[in-house]
Design an enzyme around this catalytic site. Structure first.
Site, PDB file in Angstrom:
ATOM      1  N   LYS A   1      49.578 -13.782 121.333  1.00  0.00           N
ATOM      2  CA  LYS A   1      48.820 -13.560 120.098  1.00  0.00           C
ATOM      3  C   LYS A   1      48.177 -12.180 120.169  1.00  0.00           C
ATOM      4  CE  LYS A   1      46.480 -17.015 118.518  1.00  0.00           C
ATOM      5  NZ  LYS A   1      45.426 -18.047 118.385  1.00  0.00           N
ATOM      6  N   MET A   2      48.398 -11.379 119.137  1.00  0.00           N
ATOM      7  CA  MET A   2      47.861 -10.015 119.121  1.00  0.00           C
ATOM      8  C   MET A   2      46.768  -9.907 118.072  1.00  0.00           C
ATOM      9  SD  MET A   2      51.432  -7.838 119.518  1.00  0.00           S
ATOM     10  CE  MET A   2      52.324  -8.930 118.399  1.00  0.00           C
TER      11      MET A   2
ATOM     12  N   GLY B   1      62.456  18.784 105.441  1.00  0.00           N
ATOM     13  CA  GLY B   1      62.039  19.387 104.187  1.00  0.00           C
ATOM     14  C   GLY B   1      62.642  18.706 102.979  1.00  0.00           C
TER      15      GLY B   1
ATOM     16  N   GLY C   1      55.271  -1.349  96.344  1.00  0.00           N
ATOM     17  CA  GLY C   1      56.551  -1.292  95.664  1.00  0.00           C
ATOM     18  C   GLY C   1      56.642   0.042  94.958  1.00  0.00           C
TER      19      GLY C   1
ATOM     20  N   ASP D   1      57.419   7.940  97.196  1.00  0.00           N
ATOM     21  CA  ASP D   1      56.736   7.595  95.938  1.00  0.00           C
ATOM     22  C   ASP D   1      55.667   8.626  95.604  1.00  0.00           C
ATOM     23  OD1 ASP D   1      58.253   5.219  95.926  1.00  0.00           O
ATOM     24  OD2 ASP D   1      56.753   4.213  97.159  1.00  0.00           O
TER      25      ASP D   1
END
Length: 309
Positions: free
Chosen positions: A27-28, A228, A39, A255
């Site tokens: 478990k972290m 680039g 989105g 985006d």
């Protein structure tokens, strides 16, 4: 400045966490937890509005997670048109491992959309009152590959400018439908479109110019990550090298690039200056880990570092 609208067919609730070190089985415990609406189109709208523009977000939302996405969009003060679906809105995760500085991203496929649902989406988008429609992001299962091409066929006769940022068959159909103002493939997506490897900015520029010369898009902006970006336009291709910054995340860089370019174009700036703002915006998005996207202060500072054209 004319308003834009964005269309997100496969939105996400974006969750980001930090952990000390990735370990299997154990478990972290996480910290620096953050939730944001995501989105492609929603991300474009978030950055476009931050820069000072006006945007309406069209998106699909449903299931038990749909109201959470709606609430997050409202928290970000985005004007929205929700198209209801029966499936659950997906949840995507970005986990930063502090020990290595590496980011791990987990992105589900998304819900299956019925024909009735995607046709209702077409009907709603057909009523859009905007100067530009940005079709951004992947298509979820059930939506036909030519969906973005159908949107173009509906909106182009109304004089609405069309922008496309997608991948795979959705991108191929969208480009081949033509009538695009701007299309923004990555280097890999353009390679997939043309069916061959493109190794240099010159190669990329030549293939992007073919799209422009064929009348399929007036502007083709190809992002190449740390190499680039290239912009093809009627007056010939332009190249900008990537800024020398330390990237903490890859979430929303493309985006943010699209939002920056569109904001400049809508403000009446030249194609070359819009390209520069796109590069600055995309670079600003990767400065911080998580789902924060580009912030105006970072964009303004980085723009000073972008090579003049």
């Amino acid at each position: 400045m004319k308003s834009i609208a964005t269309l997100t067919m496969n939105p996400t609730i974006d969750v980001s966490y930090d952990i000390a070190r990735m370990q299997h089985t154990h478990k972290m415990r996480t910290d620096n937890e953050w939730y944001a609406p995501g989105g492609g189109g929603i991300n474009v709208a978030r950055v476009f509005v931050r820069l000072g523009g006006h945007a309406r977000s069209y998106y699909l939302s449903g299931g038990s997670t749909g109201p959470a996405l709606d609430g997050l969009i409202d928290l970000h003060q985005l004007v929205r048109t929700r198209i209801p679906i029966s499936g659950h809105t997906r949840i995507a995760s970005a986990v930063l491992e502090r020990e290595s500085g590496k980011e791990y991203r987990f992105v589900p496929q998304g819900p299956t959309i019925s024909e009735r649902e995607w046709r209702e989406c077409l009907d709603r988008v057909a009523e859009a009152d905007c100067g530009t429609m940005v079709m951004s992001g992947s298509l979820p299962p059930g939506v036909p590959d030519d969906f973005y091409a159908r949107v173009t066929q509906i909106l182009q006769p109304r004089g609405i400018e069309l922008v496309l940022d997608s991948s795979g068959p959705a991108l191929i159909h969208g480009i081949d439908a033509g009538s695009l103002w701007l299309v923004k493939p990555s280097q890999g997506e353009l390679q997939n479109y043309v069916g061959r490897t493109l190794e240099t900015p010159e190669d990329i520029g030549k293939e992007a110019m073919r799209i422009v010369e064929a009348g399929k898009a007036r502007l083709v902006a190809v992002t190449m990550g740390h190499e680039g970006a290239v912009l093809a336009r009627k007056d010939g291709p332009l190249f900008l090298p990537a800024l020398k910054i330390e990237a903490a995340s890859a979430v929303g860089a493309g985006d943010s690039f699209v939002a920056g370019m569109l904001f400049a174009l809508h403000a009446g700036q030249s194609e070359a200056e819009a390209f520069r703002l796109g590069v600055a915006s995309g670079s600003a998005a990767v400065l911080r880990a998580g789902t924060g996207l580009a912030h105006p202060g970072d964009v303004e500072r980085l723009l000073e570092q972008v090579q003049p054209l």
